[in-house]
Each structure stands twice: as structure tokens, then as C-alpha cells.
Write a protein that holds these residues in place. Structure first.
Motif, PDB file in Angstrom:
ATOM      1  N   TYR A   1      37.022  46.003  42.761  1.00  0.00           N
ATOM      2  CA  TYR A   1      38.036  44.776  43.386  1.00  0.00           C
ATOM      3  C   TYR A   1      38.728  43.968  42.372  1.00  0.00           C
ATOM      4  O   TYR A   1      39.533  43.245  42.719  1.00  0.00           O
ATOM      5  CB  TYR A   1      36.824  43.930  43.985  1.00  0.00           C
ATOM      6  CG  TYR A   1      36.745  44.543  45.252  1.00  0.00           C
ATOM      7  CD1 TYR A   1      37.359  44.968  46.651  1.00  0.00           C
ATOM      8  CD2 TYR A   1      35.498  45.558  45.645  1.00  0.00           C
ATOM      9  CE1 TYR A   1      37.103  45.326  48.090  1.00  0.00           C
ATOM     10  CE2 TYR A   1      34.775  46.070  46.827  1.00  0.00           C
ATOM     11  CZ  TYR A   1      36.091  45.509  47.047  1.00  0.00           C
ATOM     12  OH  TYR A   1      35.917  46.473  48.540  1.00  0.00           O
TER      13      TYR A   1
ATOM     14  N   PHE B   1      40.316  45.033  39.266  1.00  0.00           N
ATOM     15  CA  PHE B   1      41.477  45.424  38.900  1.00  0.00           C
ATOM     16  C   PHE B   1      42.768  45.944  40.137  1.00  0.00           C
ATOM     17  O   PHE B   1      43.636  46.624  39.205  1.00  0.00           O
ATOM     18  CB  PHE B   1      41.458  46.671  37.515  1.00  0.00           C
ATOM     19  CG  PHE B   1      40.570  45.449  36.770  1.00  0.00           C
ATOM     20  CD1 PHE B   1      41.094  44.275  35.976  1.00  0.00           C
ATOM     21  CD2 PHE B   1      39.276  46.215  36.620  1.00  0.00           C
ATOM     22  CE1 PHE B   1      40.094  44.589  35.368  1.00  0.00           C
ATOM     23  CE2 PHE B   1      39.034  45.991  35.101  1.00  0.00           C
ATOM     24  CZ  PHE B   1      39.173  44.426  34.817  1.00  0.00           C
ATOM     25  N   SER B   2      41.939  45.491  41.100  1.00  0.00           N
ATOM     26  CA  SER B   2      42.581  46.256  41.623  1.00  0.00           C
ATOM     27  C   SER B   2      43.694  45.476  42.204  1.00  0.00           C
ATOM     28  O   SER B   2      44.140  44.164  42.532  1.00  0.00           O
ATOM     29  CB  SER B   2      42.130  46.806  43.559  1.00  0.00           C
ATOM     30  OG  SER B   2      43.246  47.228  44.719  1.00  0.00           O
ATOM     31  N   SER B   3      44.966  45.862  42.367  1.00  0.00           N
ATOM     32  CA  SER B   3      46.338  44.933  42.954  1.00  0.00           C
ATOM     33  C   SER B   3      46.571  45.087  44.135  1.00  0.00           C
ATOM     34  O   SER B   3      47.313  44.251  44.742  1.00  0.00           O
ATOM     35  CB  SER B   3      47.727  45.999  43.014  1.00  0.00           C
ATOM     36  OG  SER B   3      47.721  46.923  43.230  1.00  0.00           O
ATOM     37  N   SER B   4      45.782  45.532  45.567  1.00  0.00           N
ATOM     38  CA  SER B   4      45.761  45.019  46.588  1.00  0.00           C
ATOM     39  C   SER B   4      44.973  43.717  46.706  1.00  0.00           C
ATOM     40  O   SER B   4      44.988  42.845  48.074  1.00  0.00           O
ATOM     41  CB  SER B   4      44.863  46.019  47.567  1.00  0.00           C
ATOM     42  OG  SER B   4      44.380  46.455  46.868  1.00  0.00           O
TER      43      SER B   4
ATOM     44  N   LYS C   1      43.695  40.009  45.888  1.00  0.00           N
ATOM     45  CA  LYS C   1      43.651  38.421  44.646  1.00  0.00           C
ATOM     46  C   LYS C   1      42.827  38.260  44.524  1.00  0.00           C
ATOM     47  O   LYS C   1      41.500  38.527  45.858  1.00  0.00           O
ATOM     48  CB  LYS C   1      44.827  37.755  45.474  1.00  0.00           C
ATOM     49  CG  LYS C   1      46.381  38.443  45.119  1.00  0.00           C
ATOM     50  CD  LYS C   1      47.195  37.031  45.509  1.00  0.00           C
ATOM     51  CE  LYS C   1      46.778  36.256  47.157  1.00  0.00           C
ATOM     52  NZ  LYS C   1      47.639  35.741  47.938  1.00  0.00           N
ATOM     53  N   SER C   2      41.991  37.362  43.401  1.00  0.00           N
ATOM     54  CA  SER C   2      40.750  37.105  43.046  1.00  0.00           C
ATOM     55  C   SER C   2      40.501  35.698  44.460  1.00  0.00           C
ATOM     56  O   SER C   2      39.443  35.569  44.302  1.00  0.00           O
ATOM     57  CB  SER C   2      40.723  36.515  41.830  1.00  0.00           C
ATOM     58  OG  SER C   2      41.401  35.173  41.986  1.00  0.00           O
TER      59      SER C   2
END
Length: 150
Positions: free
Chosen positions: A93, A95-98, A100-101
């Protein structure tokens, strides 16, 4: 002297096992999120890797360290299991690009969160009930280990 050594081993085993459980609990929100988003492949990969790592850790420690206490072996395998869960879900979650924090950690405008009193009260009741249930389930085991009864 023997009772002090046994008590130290029990405390060490409990601390190691507790650390492994804390790692699992820290991964729990992302586990629930992946369940709600139907990320079945992620769950399959993380849970398979965690179970495999737990078994591998236990086998290595039993074969290589024959004099190690069984409780400590189990506790260390629990830490490996929890660490795999933690790094698997958090890594996906964060480092996934899908995602946003800000999607994962939403903050309210002005820094104030709206507190739902009824929901908070219900959550506290469930938390205390779960804690009491854990004490009732595990308490007998702790007493048996403490007094060394078969």
C-alpha cells in the motif's frame, strides 16, 4: 534458582510472541482494506509467504537449534509470520502507485476529527469484551505454565 530461570524463559517467550502479535495487529488495517477492495491476489501472496516463512523458521530452528525451548521456537516463528504480514501489506500500500497516502491516511480540514460518540462507545465495549475473552482463553495456559502442572 530453577524457578527464576523458568520465569525468565516464560517472560521472554511471552515478550517475543507479543511482538509478533503486534506486527500482525499493525498489518490488520491493510488486511481489511485489501479484503474490502477484493485484492485476492495480494492476500494470497502475503498469506502464503507468511505461512511458508513461519514453517521454514520453525523447521530451521528445530533442526539447527535442538536445545532451544519449544515455546521460544514457536514465538520466533510467530514473529516471522507477523513480520511477513506487516511488510507485505504495508509495502504494497505504501509503494503502490494506485494509492495515494492521503487515501490511506485521511486528515480532516483544520486537524479536527468528528467524533461519533455512539460508535466510540460501541468500539470500547467490543474492545473490552475481546480483552476479557482473551484473558479467559489464555489464562488457563498461563497458570499451567506458571505452576508447571501437566
Amino acid at each position: 534458582m530453577h524457578n527464576t530461570t523458568k520465569l525468565t524463559r516464560v517472560c521472554l517467550t511471552t515478550a517475543i510472541n507479543g511482538f509478533g502479535c503486534m506486527l500482525e495487529l499493525l498489518a490488520e488495517p491493510f488486511y481489511i482494506l485489501s479484503q474490502n477492495l477484493l485484492l485476492l491476489k495480494l492476500r494470497l501472496l502475503v498469506e502464503t509467504a507468511a505461512t511458508f516463512l513461519r514453517c521454514l523458521t520453525m523447521c530451521i530452528l528445530i533442526v539447527k537449534q535442538t536445545n532451544m525451548e519449544k515455546g521460544i521456537v514457536f514465538a520466533l516463528s510467530q514473529v516471522a509470520y507477523g513480520a511477513c504480514f506487516f511488510f507485505g501489506y504495508w509495502g504494497f500500500y505504501l509503494f503502490s502507485s494506485s494509492f495515494k497516502s492521503s487515501d490511506l491516511f485521511p486528515f480532516r480540514v483544520g486537524g479536527k476529527a468528528h467524533l461519533d460518540g455512539q460508535l466510540a462507545n460501541t468500539s470500547m465495549i467490543f474492545t473490552f469484551q475481546s480483552f476479557r475473552k482473551l484473558i479467559l482463553q489464555e489464562g488457563e495456559k498461563m497458570v499451567r505454565v506458571w505452576f508447571d502442572t501437566p
